[in-house]
Scaffold this active site. Structure first.
Site, short mmCIF file in Angstrom:
data_model
loop_
_atom_site.label_atom_id
_atom_site.label_comp_id
_atom_site.label_asym_id
_atom_site.label_seq_id
_atom_site.Cartn_x
_atom_site.Cartn_y
_atom_site.Cartn_z
N GLU A 155 0.84 -1.19 0.00
CA GLU A 155 0.00 0.00 0.00
C GLU A 155 0.88 1.24 0.00
O GLU A 155 1.91 1.29 0.67
CB GLU A 155 -0.92 0.00 1.22
N PHE A 249 13.62 -3.41 4.92
CA PHE A 249 12.85 -3.98 6.03
C PHE A 249 13.70 -4.21 7.28
O PHE A 249 13.55 -5.19 7.99
CB PHE A 249 12.14 -5.27 5.59
N LEU A 250 14.58 -3.25 7.52
CA LEU A 250 15.39 -3.30 8.75
C LEU A 250 15.16 -2.03 9.55
O LEU A 250 16.04 -1.59 10.30
CB LEU A 250 16.88 -3.45 8.41
N ALA A 252 13.67 -0.48 12.58
CA ALA A 252 13.06 -0.84 13.87
C ALA A 252 11.96 0.15 14.20
O ALA A 252 11.97 1.29 13.74
CB ALA A 252 14.13 -0.82 14.96
N CYS A 260 -2.27 -6.96 5.69
CA CYS A 260 -1.68 -8.20 5.15
C CYS A 260 -0.83 -8.96 6.17
O CYS A 260 -1.11 -10.13 6.44
CB CYS A 260 -0.83 -7.86 3.94
N LYS A 263 -2.60 -10.72 9.24
CA LYS A 263 -3.51 -11.78 8.79
C LYS A 263 -2.75 -12.92 8.11
O LYS A 263 -3.03 -14.10 8.36
CB LYS A 263 -4.55 -11.14 7.86
N LYS A 320 0.95 2.77 8.27
CA LYS A 320 2.20 3.27 7.69
C LYS A 320 1.86 4.53 6.89
O LYS A 320 0.67 4.79 6.65
CB LYS A 320 2.86 2.20 6.82
N ARG A 327 -6.18 -0.85 9.31
CA ARG A 327 -6.31 -2.25 9.73
C ARG A 327 -5.06 -2.70 10.50
O ARG A 327 -3.95 -2.55 10.02
CB ARG A 327 -6.57 -3.13 8.51
C1 UGA Z 1 3.02 -5.88 2.49
C2 UGA Z 1 4.19 -6.32 1.60
O1 UGA Z 1 5.24 -5.36 1.67
C3 UGA Z 1 3.72 -6.47 0.14
O2 UGA Z 1 4.79 -7.00 -0.63
C4 UGA Z 1 2.55 -7.44 0.10
O3 UGA Z 1 2.07 -7.58 -1.23
C5 UGA Z 1 1.44 -6.91 0.98
O4 UGA Z 1 1.92 -6.79 2.33
C6 UGA Z 1 0.30 -7.88 0.90
O5 UGA Z 1 0.44 -9.02 1.32
O6 UGA Z 1 -0.73 -7.53 0.29
P1 UGA Z 1 1.91 -3.54 3.12
O7 UGA Z 1 1.18 -4.26 4.18
O8 UGA Z 1 1.17 -2.59 2.25
O9 UGA Z 1 2.62 -4.57 2.11
O10 UGA Z 1 3.03 -2.67 3.82
P2 UGA Z 1 4.60 -2.72 4.12
O11 UGA Z 1 5.22 -1.54 3.50
O12 UGA Z 1 5.19 -4.02 3.81
O13 UGA Z 1 4.59 -2.49 5.71
C7 UGA Z 1 3.98 -3.41 6.58
C8 UGA Z 1 4.24 -3.03 8.00
O14 UGA Z 1 5.59 -3.26 8.36
C9 UGA Z 1 3.98 -1.56 8.33
O15 UGA Z 1 3.30 -1.47 9.56
C10 UGA Z 1 5.36 -0.95 8.44
O16 UGA Z 1 5.40 0.16 9.28
C11 UGA Z 1 6.14 -2.12 9.00
N1 UGA Z 1 7.58 -2.06 8.69
C12 UGA Z 1 8.03 -2.19 7.42
C13 UGA Z 1 8.49 -1.91 9.73
O17 UGA Z 1 8.11 -1.81 10.91
N2 UGA Z 1 9.84 -1.90 9.45
C14 UGA Z 1 10.30 -2.02 8.19
O18 UGA Z 1 11.54 -2.00 8.00
C15 UGA Z 1 9.38 -2.17 7.14
#
Ligand code: UGA
Length: 433
Positions: A155, A249-250, A252, A260, A263, A320, A327
């Site tokens: 997203e 994705f590192l 903190a 996503c 779930k 984010k 959600r």
């Molecule tokens: C995630 C995946 O990144 C997508 O590849 C996937 O298609 C999607 O889920 C899905 O299954 O539909 P999304 O949930 O939109 O996408 O968001 P992300 O950018 O991945 O972030 C997810 C959560 O992780 C957020 O709460 C974000 O703040 C957290 N996050 C992310 C961290 O705490 N640290 C990080 O280094 C990266």
């Protein structure tokens, strides 16, 4: 190379369905998006986009002539070469994925008498494709193909992720069905992974599990940094430059949320458990994330003692930045815990209106939210927060405590602005900086 134009029916006008449909229309295909929600479909027909996703409204507008919306199954299926299933698969009480919307789509399909391929975009447990195949066969739809084409769009960057993917995964029972789904993506550059249906289903779940594992890993490293005097931001930089590890994705923070990860982690955990396997690492990843959301409360206690009648400003509510999605947002857990402790909670978010957050007062700006507060917590790393005049904010606060749940701001600058700054896993900079 662009694909020959096809007709694509997309079932589901949520984030995934709208992005998928708009992107296929942009590639030159004729797309009909079908949803059961009359209000949503009528709004889309009027040109109103029900979700906040950068670039999506423009893409839908630019492709109006090839992109329509309907509630009618017959209208969507009419002449369709592909039927994309992009409906929600929320968790059930047991944590398993609820596939009722998927089955509704499959069972509603009319007797199709022309070549057509059902393509699963929704995230489903491994083995779902085989069950759908059997269900189609039982209905005499043996000529209707089936493929799994999971989505990897995040997203906030979904349109870009769809049109410039790291990879396109296509799992099919029949080689020619897979070829057709790959050809539908003509015009998009990126590696293609061809495999069986079960492996495609697992690739989706495993990719998200790997990303969540990295987040919980760095969050635990952050917690150890706090206890030992290191700075996780420098640590992440230092390990991320190792090509075998990589920098993504590192970050903190206060844990992952969204529609996503939470779930999908539960669904994979239950999928494993239902098959007789106890997925220990994934269980730990989930538990670490739950605890991480609550760590901010401990930090507030250490600065303020009891939180009863203390005013706390939550800056950012969405799970984010660049989305209005609430959600499983960590802000929900934080607001709930703070209210339970008797705190007075104010919040600001540039996109989320916060109407559903009972007991939380919504402020129009970060400055208004922070005025008179005993502590400010950065919950979502909205870029707007980097340009706030923090020295002025500090001057208006009752006690100038800033808990940076996303390590968005520079600790030394915040201290110089008169704030008592605490990030996540950043003990060293505060002590030495
Ligand atoms: C995630 C995946 O990144 C997508 O590849 C996937 O298609 C999607 O889920 C899905 O299954 O539909 P999304 O949930 O939109 O996408 O968001 P992300 O950018 O991945 O972030 C997810 C959560 O992780 C957020 O709460 C974000 O703040 C957290 N996050 C992310 C961290 O705490 N640290 C990080 O280094 C990266």
């Amino acid at each position: 190379m662009s694909a020959p134009p096809s007709r694509v029916a997309v079932f589901g006008a949520g984030y995934v369905g709208l992005v998928t449909g708009a992107c296929f229309a942009d590639l030159g295909h004729t797309v009909v998006i079908r949803d059961v929600l009359t209000d949503r479909v009528e709004a889309l027909q009027r040109g109103e986009i029900p979700i906040y996703e950068p670039g999506l409204a423009e893409l839908i507008e630019a492709n109006r002539e090839r992109l329509t919306f309907t509630t009618s199954v017959a209208e969507a299926i009419e002449g369709a070469d592909f039927v994309y299933v992009a409906v929600g698969t929320p968790p059930t009480y047991s944590g398993d994925a609820d596939l009722s919307a998927v089955w509704m789509v499959i069972d509603e399909l009319p007797a199709i008498d022309r070549p057509c391929i059902v393509v699963m975009k929704s995230t489903v447990p491994v083995g779902t494709g085989l069950k759908v195949r059997h269900r189609l066969d039982a209905r005499g739809l043996t000529h209707v193909g089936y493929a799994s084409n999971p989505e990897f769009t995040a997203e906030g960057t979904a349109v870009k992720d769809f049109l410039h993917p790291d990879r396109i995964v296509v799992g099919a029972f029949r080689e020619d069905d897979g070829d057709a789904v790959v050809a539908l993506h003509g015009g998009i550059e990126g590696p293609v992974v061809r495999c069986d249906v079960a492996s495609a289903e697992m690739i989706k779940l495993a990719a998200n599990a790997a990303l969540m594992t990295r987040i919980s890993f760095i969050n635990e490293i952050a917690n150890v940094c706090e206890a030992t005097g290191a700075d996780v931001v420098r640590v992440a930089e230092g390990i991320g430059l190792d090509r075998r590890i990589g920098p993504s994705f590192l970050r903190a923070g206060i844990g992952f949320g969204g529609s996503c990860f939470p779930k999908d982690s539960l669904a994979l955990k239950q999928l494993a458990a239902n098959s007789g396997y106890h997925f220990q690492l994934l269980n730990a990843v989930i538990e670490v994330n739950e605890l991480q959301k609550r760590r901010v409360i401990g930090k507030l206690h250490s600065h303020l003692g009891s939180l009863r009648d203390k005013r706390v400003a939550l800056l950012g509510l969405a799970f984010k930045p660049h989305t209005d999605d609430m959600r499983e947002a960590p802000s929900l857990v934080l607001a709930g815990r703070l209210l339970a402790e008797g705190a007075d909670v104010r919040a600001w978010d540039p996109v989320v209106d916060g109407r559903d957050l009972h007991g939380v007062e919504i402020a129009a700006t970060p400055e208004v939210a922070a005025a008179g507060a005993d502590a400010v917590v950065i919950v979502t790393e909205w870029p707007e927060l980097t340009t706030v005049d923090w020295a002025s904010v500090a001057a208006t606060m009752r006690t100038p405590v800033l808990i940076d749940g996303r390590n968005l701001l520079d600790p030394a600058r915040m201290e110089a602005s008169g704030l008592r700054y605490e990030g996540i896993g950043r003990a060293a900079e505060v002590r030495e900086g």
